[in-house]
Motif scaffolding. Structure first.
Motif, short mmCIF file in Angstrom:
data_model
loop_
_atom_site.label_atom_id
_atom_site.label_comp_id
_atom_site.label_asym_id
_atom_site.label_seq_id
_atom_site.Cartn_x
_atom_site.Cartn_y
_atom_site.Cartn_z
N GLY A 17 -39.06 47.20 -16.26
CA GLY A 17 -39.98 46.80 -17.31
C GLY A 17 -39.23 46.45 -18.57
O GLY A 17 -38.18 47.04 -18.87
N ALA A 18 -39.75 45.49 -19.32
CA ALA A 18 -39.15 45.08 -20.58
C ALA A 18 -40.22 44.40 -21.44
O ALA A 18 -41.11 43.74 -20.91
CB ALA A 18 -37.99 44.12 -20.35
N ASN A 19 -40.08 44.58 -22.77
CA ASN A 19 -40.99 43.86 -23.66
C ASN A 19 -40.31 43.42 -24.96
O ASN A 19 -40.98 43.02 -25.91
CB ASN A 19 -42.27 44.65 -23.94
CG ASN A 19 -42.08 45.87 -24.82
OD1 ASN A 19 -40.98 46.35 -25.00
ND2 ASN A 19 -43.18 46.36 -25.35
N GLN A 26 -34.29 39.75 -19.48
CA GLN A 26 -33.84 41.13 -19.33
C GLN A 26 -33.99 41.58 -17.87
O GLN A 26 -33.09 42.20 -17.30
CB GLN A 26 -34.60 42.08 -20.25
CG GLN A 26 -34.35 41.88 -21.72
CD GLN A 26 -32.96 42.32 -22.15
OE1 GLN A 26 -32.25 43.03 -21.44
NE2 GLN A 26 -32.55 41.90 -23.33
N LEU A 27 -35.14 41.26 -17.26
CA LEU A 27 -35.35 41.63 -15.87
C LEU A 27 -34.40 40.87 -14.95
O LEU A 27 -33.85 41.44 -14.00
CB LEU A 27 -36.81 41.42 -15.44
CG LEU A 27 -37.71 42.66 -15.54
CD1 LEU A 27 -37.74 43.27 -16.90
CD2 LEU A 27 -39.09 42.37 -15.02
N ASP A 28 -34.20 39.59 -15.24
CA ASP A 28 -33.24 38.80 -14.43
C ASP A 28 -31.85 39.44 -14.47
O ASP A 28 -31.19 39.57 -13.44
CB ASP A 28 -33.15 37.36 -14.94
CG ASP A 28 -34.39 36.53 -14.65
OD1 ASP A 28 -35.22 36.94 -13.81
OD2 ASP A 28 -34.51 35.45 -15.27
N GLN A 87 -47.19 47.20 -29.76
CA GLN A 87 -46.00 46.53 -29.26
C GLN A 87 -46.40 45.35 -28.37
O GLN A 87 -47.55 45.26 -27.95
CB GLN A 87 -45.13 47.52 -28.49
CG GLN A 87 -45.83 48.15 -27.30
CD GLN A 87 -44.99 49.21 -26.62
OE1 GLN A 87 -43.86 48.94 -26.23
NE2 GLN A 87 -45.54 50.41 -26.46
N PRO A 88 -45.45 44.49 -28.05
CA PRO A 88 -45.76 43.35 -27.17
C PRO A 88 -46.09 43.81 -25.74
O PRO A 88 -45.72 44.91 -25.33
CB PRO A 88 -44.46 42.53 -27.17
CG PRO A 88 -43.62 43.06 -28.27
CD PRO A 88 -44.08 44.46 -28.54
N ASP A 89 -46.74 42.92 -24.99
CA ASP A 89 -46.98 43.18 -23.57
C ASP A 89 -45.65 43.26 -22.83
O ASP A 89 -44.63 42.76 -23.29
CB ASP A 89 -47.83 42.07 -22.96
CG ASP A 89 -49.29 42.14 -23.40
OD1 ASP A 89 -49.68 43.12 -24.07
OD2 ASP A 89 -50.04 41.21 -23.07
N TYR A 90 -45.70 43.88 -21.67
CA TYR A 90 -44.51 44.06 -20.83
C TYR A 90 -44.43 42.99 -19.74
O TYR A 90 -45.45 42.42 -19.34
CB TYR A 90 -44.54 45.44 -20.15
CG TYR A 90 -44.00 46.52 -21.03
CD1 TYR A 90 -42.68 46.93 -20.92
CD2 TYR A 90 -44.80 47.12 -21.99
CE1 TYR A 90 -42.18 47.93 -21.74
CE2 TYR A 90 -44.31 48.11 -22.82
CZ TYR A 90 -42.99 48.50 -22.69
OH TYR A 90 -42.50 49.48 -23.51
N VAL A 91 -43.24 42.81 -19.25
CA VAL A 91 -42.99 42.12 -17.99
C VAL A 91 -42.47 43.19 -17.06
O VAL A 91 -41.55 43.94 -17.42
CB VAL A 91 -41.98 40.96 -18.14
CG1 VAL A 91 -41.69 40.33 -16.79
CG2 VAL A 91 -42.51 39.92 -19.12
N ASN A 92 -43.09 43.32 -15.87
CA ASN A 92 -42.75 44.37 -14.92
C ASN A 92 -42.47 43.80 -13.54
O ASN A 92 -42.99 42.75 -13.17
CB ASN A 92 -43.89 45.38 -14.78
CG ASN A 92 -44.16 46.14 -16.04
OD1 ASN A 92 -45.04 45.78 -16.80
ND2 ASN A 92 -43.41 47.19 -16.28
#
Length: 162
Positions: free
Chosen positions: A11-13, A20-22, A53-58
């Motif tokens: 997870g990252a936001n 970041q996930l890549d 905070q911003p939404d996440y990418v998971n």
């Protein structure tokens, strides 16, 4: 050396979460054996808690490793630190969060690590991506992954199409 199947939530936001996930996936390749790394699609999710905070990418990654549980935890935390992770606020924004969800079918409870991950059964941003890469998984407690996923959970997440 024996290998074991593990699953890690990503997870990252902050600081371009998709990149970041890549980068985290590329780093996980170094600890995965036998080209075993599988990664789910990326999903958008709302943050947990009351912190604005911003939404996440998971996503969820599954792979085989020869690392023991604490060694794997150390490797995951090293990846987080390499990508600028700072632990300032519980459930706060972050450049990268890597959580060890499952370590084979083992139950682990030591001061630094609890596996299965304590919150995974309630988190759509973990269950949906996990089911994408291993739909027939049964958790160490005997519960099928699919039985934990509700229609509401499926509606909460938006798959990132790129």
């Amino acid at each position: 050396m024996a290998t074991i199947q593990v699953y890690v939530a990503l997870g990252a936001n902050l600081a371009n979460p998709t990149q970041q996930l890549d980068a985290a996936v590329a780093a996980l390749c170094a600890i995965a054996v036998d080209d075993s790394l599988q990664v789910s699609s990326y999903y958008h999710s709302k943050p947990m808690g009351d912190v604005v905070q911003p939404d996440y990418v998971n996503a969820v990654a599954g792979f085989k490793t020869t690392l023991q549980p604490i060694d794997l935890l150390d490797a995951l935390q090293a990846i987080e630190q390499q990508q600028g992770r700072v632990r300032l606020q519980h459930w706060g924004p972050r450049t990268l969060d890597l959580d060890l969800l499952l370590y084979g079918q083992q139950n682990i409870s030591v001061p630094r690590l609890t596996v299965p991950h304590y919150g995974m059964k309630q988190r759509s941003f973990v269950l949906i991506p996990l089911a994408e890469i291993t739909p027939t998984l049964t958790l160490p407690c005997g519960t099928s992954l699919e039985s934990l996923i509700s229609v509401t959970m499926r509606d909460e997440l938006q798959k990132l199409i790129e």
